[in-house]
Design an enzyme around this catalytic site. Structure first.
Site, PDB file in Angstrom:
ATOM      1  N   GLY A   1       2.161  48.901 -78.196  1.00  0.00           N
ATOM      2  CA  GLY A   1       0.873  48.585 -78.403  1.00  0.00           C
ATOM      3  C   GLY A   1      -0.091  49.233 -77.123  1.00  0.00           C
TER       4      GLY A   1
ATOM      5  N   CYS B   1       3.193  45.628 -69.304  1.00  0.00           N
ATOM      6  CA  CYS B   1       2.037  46.201 -69.988  1.00  0.00           C
ATOM      7  C   CYS B   1       2.075  47.752 -69.299  1.00  0.00           C
ATOM      8  CB  CYS B   1       0.803  45.551 -69.233  1.00  0.00           C
ATOM      9  SG  CYS B   1      -0.750  46.207 -69.669  1.00  0.00           S
ATOM     10  N   LEU B   2       1.598  48.530 -70.206  1.00  0.00           N
ATOM     11  CA  LEU B   2       1.581  49.998 -69.613  1.00  0.00           C
ATOM     12  C   LEU B   2       0.736  50.056 -68.455  1.00  0.00           C
ATOM     13  CD1 LEU B   2       1.738  51.866 -73.067  1.00  0.00           C
ATOM     14  CD2 LEU B   2       3.413  51.530 -71.497  1.00  0.00           C
TER      15      LEU B   2
ATOM     16  N   HIS C   1      -6.713  42.606 -74.106  1.00  0.00           N
ATOM     17  CA  HIS C   1      -7.401  44.221 -73.300  1.00  0.00           C
ATOM     18  C   HIS C   1      -8.826  44.400 -73.804  1.00  0.00           C
ATOM     19  CE1 HIS C   1      -4.143  45.644 -70.753  1.00  0.00           C
ATOM     20  NE2 HIS C   1      -3.326  45.627 -71.907  1.00  0.00           N
TER      21      HIS C   1
ATOM     22  N   HIS D   1      -1.788  40.386 -77.297  1.00  0.00           N
ATOM     23  CA  HIS D   1      -1.894  41.096 -76.070  1.00  0.00           C
ATOM     24  C   HIS D   1      -3.072  42.065 -75.931  1.00  0.00           C
ATOM     25  CE1 HIS D   1       0.377  43.071 -72.285  1.00  0.00           C
ATOM     26  NE2 HIS D   1      -0.321  43.978 -72.832  1.00  0.00           N
ATOM     27  N   GLU D   2      -2.913  43.216 -76.926  1.00  0.00           N
ATOM     28  CA  GLU D   2      -3.752  44.276 -77.041  1.00  0.00           C
ATOM     29  C   GLU D   2      -5.428  43.622 -77.291  1.00  0.00           C
ATOM     30  OE1 GLU D   2      -2.743  46.796 -75.845  1.00  0.00           O
ATOM     31  OE2 GLU D   2      -0.787  46.459 -76.165  1.00  0.00           O
TER      32      GLU D   2
ATOM     33  N   GLN E   1      -7.482  50.619 -72.101  1.00  0.00           N
ATOM     34  CA  GLN E   1      -6.518  51.214 -71.384  1.00  0.00           C
ATOM     35  C   GLN E   1      -6.469  52.754 -71.151  1.00  0.00           C
ATOM     36  OE1 GLN E   1      -3.318  49.020 -73.479  1.00  0.00           O
ATOM     37  NE2 GLN E   1      -2.491  49.114 -71.577  1.00  0.00           N
TER      38      GLN E   1
END
Length: 197
Positions: free
Chosen positions: A74, A119-120, A165, A161-162, A79
């Site tokens: 995701g 998380c990236l 963000h 999660h996304e 991000q």
């Protein structure tokens, strides 16, 4: 959100040496595009998308490619430093990338579950996050067509999660105080090591 060996969130750093050089280079290039912890854009709230044009379709396509190259499941526009309400995800390797534009949580079930998330934008960090197991999200696709997603399990977790963000919320904001302190210490140590290198 990043892959995890238990199909959850973060790819272990030990896997990197097993990558062929081209795949490793693509991952490194993708990760350079992903904003990292400490970047103020990650704490910013994204704005609704009002134009559904070629630029948006190219953004979605690019986000999907970056997510794949970075071994993510995701990715939110914030991000990548873009403050518009766009996210992409794919929880099954063989599935198409799904884009949700202007997503809104319509409903979430009462059953909740804790699981490790990575998380990236927080490389090397895994924390326990409790989330609803089932959600229904109303959104649009990259053409502006209405979309409703009823998701459970990992798919529901990735979407939430996304969506976090897009509101400037990180997994560090959703975990216990102790885990947050440990994670921030690890992130600071990593940042200091990167600067020294």
């Amino acid at each position: 959100m990043a892959e995890h060996d238990e199909h959850e969130t973060e790819t272990d750093e030990q896997e990197a040496p097993r990558l062929d050089p081209e795949r490793a280079a693509r991952r490194a290039a993708a990760m350079r595009m992903v904003r990292q912890w400490g970047d103020p854009v990650l704490k910013s709230r994204a704005m609704p998308v009002t134009r559904f044009d070629d630029d948006l379709r190219q953004q979605v396509e690019g986000m999907g490619a970056i997510m794949d190259d970075a071994f993510g499941i995701g990715l939110a526009a914030t991000q990548l430093g873009k403050l518009n309400r766009v996210l992409v995800y794919r929880v099954e390797q063989d599935s198409p990338v799904i884009a949700l534009v202007n997503p809104e949580l319509e409903w979430s079930g009462e059953e909740r579950e804790s699981a490790e998330e990575g998380c990236l934008s927080l490389q090397g960090v895994l924390v326990e996050v409790e989330r609803p197991v089932n959600v229904r999200v109303r959104a649009q696709d990259e053409t502006g067509a209405p979309v409703t997603v009823e998701a459970s399990g990992l798919e529901a977790r990735v979407i939430q999660h996304e969506m976090d963000h897009l509101d400037g919320v990180l997994i560090l904001d959703r975990t216990s105080r102790g885990e947050r302190k440990q994670a921030i210490r690890a992130l600071r140590e990593q940042a200091a090591a990167d600067e020294a290198a």
